[in-house]
Design a protein around this motif. Structure first.
Motif, PDB file in Angstrom:
ATOM      1  N   ARG A   1       0.847  -1.198   0.000  1.00 16.04           N
ATOM      2  CA  ARG A   1       0.000   0.000   0.000  1.00 16.04           C
ATOM      3  C   ARG A   1       0.882   1.248   0.000  1.00 16.04           C
ATOM      4  NH1 ARG A   1      -4.512  -1.554  -2.226  1.00 16.04           N
ATOM      5  NH2 ARG A   1      -5.002  -3.624  -1.442  1.00 16.04           N
ATOM      6  N   LYS A   2       2.025   1.159   0.647  1.00 15.15           N
ATOM      7  CA  LYS A   2       3.046   2.203   0.583  1.00 15.15           C
ATOM      8  C   LYS A   2       4.286   1.565  -0.013  1.00 15.15           C
ATOM      9  CE  LYS A   2       1.537   5.133   4.417  1.00 15.15           C
ATOM     10  NZ  LYS A   2       1.952   5.770   5.707  1.00 15.15           N
ATOM     11  N   PRO A   3       5.040   2.308  -0.836  1.00 15.91           N
ATOM     12  CA  PRO A   3       6.209   1.699  -1.472  1.00 15.91           C
ATOM     13  C   PRO A   3       7.305   1.353  -0.460  1.00 15.91           C
ATOM     14  CG  PRO A   3       6.186   4.065  -1.852  1.00 15.91           C
ATOM     15  CD  PRO A   3       4.879   3.726  -1.206  1.00 15.91           C
ATOM     16  N   ILE A   4       8.080   0.336  -0.801  1.00 18.02           N
ATOM     17  CA  ILE A   4       9.261  -0.027  -0.015  1.00 18.02           C
ATOM     18  C   ILE A   4      10.417   0.842  -0.482  1.00 18.02           C
ATOM     19  CG2 ILE A   4      10.902  -1.890   0.501  1.00 18.02           C
ATOM     20  CD1 ILE A   4       8.535  -3.860  -0.087  1.00 18.02           C
ATOM     21  N   VAL A   5      11.127   1.445   0.450  1.00 14.23           N
ATOM     22  CA  VAL A   5      12.240   2.344   0.106  1.00 14.23           C
ATOM     23  C   VAL A   5      13.540   1.806   0.696  1.00 14.23           C
ATOM     24  CG1 VAL A   5      10.749   4.369  -0.071  1.00 14.23           C
ATOM     25  CG2 VAL A   5      11.791   3.800   2.131  1.00 14.23           C
ATOM     26  N   PRO A   6      14.690   2.268   0.201  1.00 12.00           N
ATOM     27  CA  PRO A   6      15.976   1.753   0.690  1.00 12.00           C
ATOM     28  C   PRO A   6      16.202   2.038   2.177  1.00 12.00           C
ATOM     29  CG  PRO A   6      16.256   2.951  -1.372  1.00 12.00           C
ATOM     30  CD  PRO A   6      14.860   3.222  -0.904  1.00 12.00           C
ATOM     31  N   SER A   7      16.944   1.140   2.803  1.00 11.73           N
ATOM     32  CA  SER A   7      17.319   1.319   4.209  1.00 11.73           C
ATOM     33  C   SER A   7      18.383   2.409   4.324  1.00 11.73           C
ATOM     34  CB  SER A   7      17.885   0.013   4.761  1.00 11.73           C
ATOM     35  OG  SER A   7      19.102  -0.310   4.079  1.00 11.73           O
ATOM     36  N   LYS A   8      18.613   2.866   5.527  1.00  6.83           N
ATOM     37  CA  LYS A   8      19.669   3.862   5.766  1.00  6.83           C
ATOM     38  C   LYS A   8      21.028   3.314   5.345  1.00  6.83           C
ATOM     39  CE  LYS A   8      17.394   6.229   9.627  1.00  6.83           C
ATOM     40  NZ  LYS A   8      17.436   6.519  11.099  1.00  6.83           N
ATOM     41  N   GLU A   9      21.215   2.021   5.561  1.00  5.78           N
ATOM     42  CA  GLU A   9      22.491   1.395   5.195  1.00  5.78           C
ATOM     43  C   GLU A   9      22.687   1.423   3.679  1.00  5.78           C
ATOM     44  OE1 GLU A   9      21.307   0.299   9.138  1.00  5.78           O
ATOM     45  OE2 GLU A   9      20.226   0.020   7.248  1.00  5.78           O
ATOM     46  N   GLU A  10      21.634   1.103   2.935  1.00  8.41           N
ATOM     47  CA  GLU A  10      21.757   1.116   1.478  1.00  8.41           C
ATOM     48  C   GLU A  10      21.962   2.528   0.960  1.00  8.41           C
ATOM     49  OE1 GLU A  10      19.594  -0.446  -2.636  1.00  8.41           O
ATOM     50  OE2 GLU A  10      18.676  -0.903  -0.704  1.00  8.41           O
ATOM     51  N   LEU A  11      21.267   3.487   1.537  1.00  2.98           N
ATOM     52  CA  LEU A  11      21.429   4.876   1.120  1.00  2.98           C
ATOM     53  C   LEU A  11      22.855   5.355   1.331  1.00  2.98           C
ATOM     54  CD1 LEU A  11      18.110   6.377   2.529  1.00  2.98           C
ATOM     55  CD2 LEU A  11      18.717   6.137   0.119  1.00  2.98           C
TER      56      LEU A  11
END
Length: 312
Positions: A283-293
């Motif tokens: 329902r809400k998109p999955i976004v990158p983790s802080k680690e991936e960012l």
């Protein structure tokens, strides 16, 4: 040839696909093969279809996937043709499909492809270099009104009208042939005060022209509709987008797969007969983790949305 591309939201995509060892999966944007490799590792008697319109990507992916070639079929085509691709392969249903939309890190880094506003190169931007239509054609042949339209619509650029005017004025003297020449025109068009903050002044215009050259948004809608109708019950469609236009298209397209009814709202019951073919998982998109960012700055605008097939 080195094809450098860091796979975005890799684990989230693999988890989202719910891979079965005997399933049939499609990577619609194979790129360097990062996502494909993780899919291939998890299938045994199944099949992976690797699609990309960039022949450089095929060469790199075949090298990266060399230990799994017995269960992979490579297809040089656009993922928007997924229906006909599956028909030609004699495949009725798939258990999952992944699409990583937009330009790859490799395409940006390969200066001569003309995707980057940070490197001077011929105006190209073709994802499929075998096609004749390029960014040169858009910049040098489109009317001022059409340039304004695509830069505003696909780039969401507030200075679209001025940029279009400046492009047309510049090319009246000589053709605009390189990315560097186009960047100079854009910088002249965008007022100095507006260039102090925010992204590079050419970013949105380059995005818009690239989308136009490759027909990316039309292709995306077509691919979602075709793929959703080919999913098995429980099969997953995972799509990563990198800007709001793409994300909106995916969100709305998924909604239509879940609720395709076109009856007027005042009708007490549905009479159009359109049946749902999928249900939205995110329902809400999955976004990158802080680690991936922290590890990959190009992932900062990535969003993953997942649709599950009903097998209809």
């Amino acid at each position: 040839m080195e094809f450098h591309h860091v796979s975005v939201l890799l684990q989230e995509c693999i988890d989202g696909l719910c891979i079965r060892p005997d399933g049939i999966y499609v990577d619609g944007t194979t790129g360097g093969g990062g996502h494909s490799l993780e899919i291939a590792k998890r299938i045994t008697t199944g099949r992976l279809i690797c699609i990309d319109q960039d022949l450089n990507a095929h060469a790199a992916a075949k090298e990266r996937l060399k230990d799994h070639l017995d269960k992979i079929t490579f297809v040089h085509d656009n993922f928007g043709n997924i229906g006909s691709i599956l028909d030609e392969l004699g495949i009725d249903r798939i258990d999952g499909m992944l699409m990583d939309i937009g330009v790859s890190s490799h395409q940006l880094d390969e200066a001569e492809r003309g995707f980057s506003y940070q490197q001077d190169a011929p105006l190209d931007m073709r994802m499929d270099a075998t096609k004749p239509f390029s960014a040169y054609d858009v910049v040098n042949t489109y009317s001022e009104a059409d340039l304004d339209r695509i830069i505003f619509t696909y780039g969401e650029e507030r200075w679209a009208k001025r940029i279009a005017q400046f492009i047309v004025a510049e090319r009246a003297n000589k053709s605009i042939e390189t990315t560097g020449e186009l960047v100079d025109v854009i910088k002249k068009a965008v007022p100095k005060g507006a260039r102090k903050d925010g992204p590079h002044p050419a970013k949105r215009t380059f995005q818009a022209i690239r989308i136009e050259v490759n027909g990316e948004l039309d292709v995306l809608e077509r691919a979602i509709d075709q793929a959703a109708h080919r999913l098995t019950e429980g099969g997953r469609l995972c799509i990563i987008t990198f800007h709001s236009l793409e994300d909106r298209i995916v969100k709305e397209a998924y909604r239509r797969q879940e609720n395709p009814c076109i009856c007027p709202p005042q009708f007490p019951v549905c009479v159009c007969g359109r049946k749902p073919v999928g249900k939205v998982i995110t329902r809400k998109p999955i976004v990158p983790s802080k680690e991936e960012l922290a590890e990959n700055h190009r992932s900062r605008s990535a969003k993953l949305r997942i649709l599950e097939g009903l097998g209809e």
